[in-house]
Design an enzyme around this catalytic site. Sequence first.
Site, PDB file in Angstrom:
ATOM      1  N   GLU A  81      -1.286  -7.594  -0.877  1.00 27.93           N
ATOM      2  CA  GLU A  81      -2.256  -7.817   0.202  1.00 27.93           C
ATOM      3  C   GLU A  81      -3.396  -6.799   0.189  1.00 27.93           C
ATOM      4  O   GLU A  81      -3.270  -5.719   0.762  1.00 27.93           O
ATOM      5  CB  GLU A  81      -1.542  -7.769   1.565  1.00 27.93           C
ATOM      6  CG  GLU A  81      -2.501  -7.970   2.744  1.00 27.93           C
ATOM      7  CD  GLU A  81      -1.800  -7.984   4.111  1.00 27.93           C
ATOM      8  OE1 GLU A  81      -0.614  -7.642   4.196  1.00 27.93           O
ATOM      9  OE2 GLU A  81      -2.482  -8.329   5.092  1.00 27.93           O
ATOM     10  N   LYS A 104      -2.021 -12.148  -0.974  1.00 28.00           N
ATOM     11  CA  LYS A 104      -2.310 -12.320   0.456  1.00 28.00           C
ATOM     12  C   LYS A 104      -3.678 -11.707   0.747  1.00 28.00           C
ATOM     13  O   LYS A 104      -3.789 -10.526   1.062  1.00 28.00           O
ATOM     14  CB  LYS A 104      -1.216 -11.642   1.291  1.00 28.00           C
ATOM     15  CG  LYS A 104      -1.486 -11.639   2.790  1.00 28.00           C
ATOM     16  CD  LYS A 104      -0.236 -11.364   3.601  1.00 28.00           C
ATOM     17  CE  LYS A 104      -0.578 -11.220   5.074  1.00 28.00           C
ATOM     18  NZ  LYS A 104       0.600 -11.245   5.948  1.00 28.00           N
TER      19      LYS A 104
HETATM   20  P1  13P Z   1      -2.803 -10.831  10.744  1.00 26.73           P
HETATM   21  O1  13P Z   1      -2.587 -12.278  10.418  1.00 26.73           O
HETATM   22  O2  13P Z   1      -2.662 -10.518  12.196  1.00 26.73           O
HETATM   23  O3  13P Z   1      -4.041 -10.280  10.112  1.00 26.73           O
HETATM   24  O4  13P Z   1      -1.611 -10.049  10.065  1.00 26.73           O
HETATM   25  C1  13P Z   1      -1.255 -10.359   8.773  1.00 26.73           C
HETATM   26  C2  13P Z   1      -0.577  -9.212   8.169  1.00 26.73           C
HETATM   27  O5  13P Z   1       0.548  -9.314   7.755  1.00 26.73           O
HETATM   28  C3  13P Z   1      -1.281  -7.950   8.059  1.00 26.73           C
HETATM   29  O6  13P Z   1      -0.618  -7.126   7.159  1.00 26.73           O
END
Ligand code: 13P
Length: 340
Positions: free
Chosen positions: A177, A219
Amino acid sequence: MDKPELNTTVQAMMQAGKGLLAMDESNPTCNKRFAKLGIPQTVEARRAWRELILTVDGLGEFISGAILYDETIRQSKNDGTSFLKLLTDAGIVPGIKVDTGAKDLAGHPGEKVTEGLDGLRERLSEYRQMGARFAKWRAVITIGEGIPSHGCVEANAHALARYAALCQEAGLVPVVEPEVLMDGDHTLEQCARVTEETLHTVFSQLHRQRVLLEGMILKPNMVLPGRDCPTQVSVEEVADTTVNCLLRAVPAAVPGIAFLSGGQSAELASARLNAMNFRWRSKMPWVLTFSFSRAIQQSALDIWKGQENNLAAAQKALYHRARCNSMARLGEYSPNMENS
Ligand code: 13P
């Protein structure tokens, strides 16, 4: 590395019509959201909230994987059933957040680097024994005056790749991510440039660290104008800009992309994901789905407020958001669903 096992987990996570539920807020983040609603910031309140989520009837119809936090993965329902058992009984793959948070990057004012590599091999092994089958690590990239710097993007990409390699060694699918934040007044084009550059750097590092692309999930953020940018754009423009950016930077060997919501409204997050799948379905080599936290949980949390008598209404709201996002994953969501 057990490639068939990683592949099996990826397939389970990327099932048609389903996505991931991020419920891995760290205690400070969860407490901040509770404080705004006057909910006590205690272990028990956090446990009760997570129990509410995991006991939503039919959650497994729309959710294929749930990301837990270290405190949550060890918790149970009030009748003693472990959260891990609730998940597996619902056909939801358990995952775990393993980074230890974004800290100030030395020499780079206004920028962060995510920590958590020390001792990670041992932690992954423990989580795997407990039943986790995937993991998550979030890096944050901020757009601003003269930032992001190459130093920041490279440090974060390197850490993401080291984390991903360790996950695959342990038999866990890494959710990678790199989040380009919505904070600021930057334009859609600036976000597109920074997101593309960040993704190129991340995939270069993943290659260097010998990460199996077929055994990971990306992600990313959607490509959006900053929250304070005077020029906001249509759902279709976000969809097209985001998919074009991903097509340039994400190898086709990656099986799935699951977006974070990043502070967008829940309805916009669904509409934008839907537009991407509706308009680009036949041209994308990967599955495009969701891994939302706020865009699934927030409306339910606002209803619950820590009160037992709001539980059923909160669960209904959470079920609704999970269903809307499931439809968006298929390109079959309509804003009319919000009124039904
Ligand atoms: P949000 O969808 O609230 O951005 O959170 C996703 C997430 O896992 C952040 O690390």
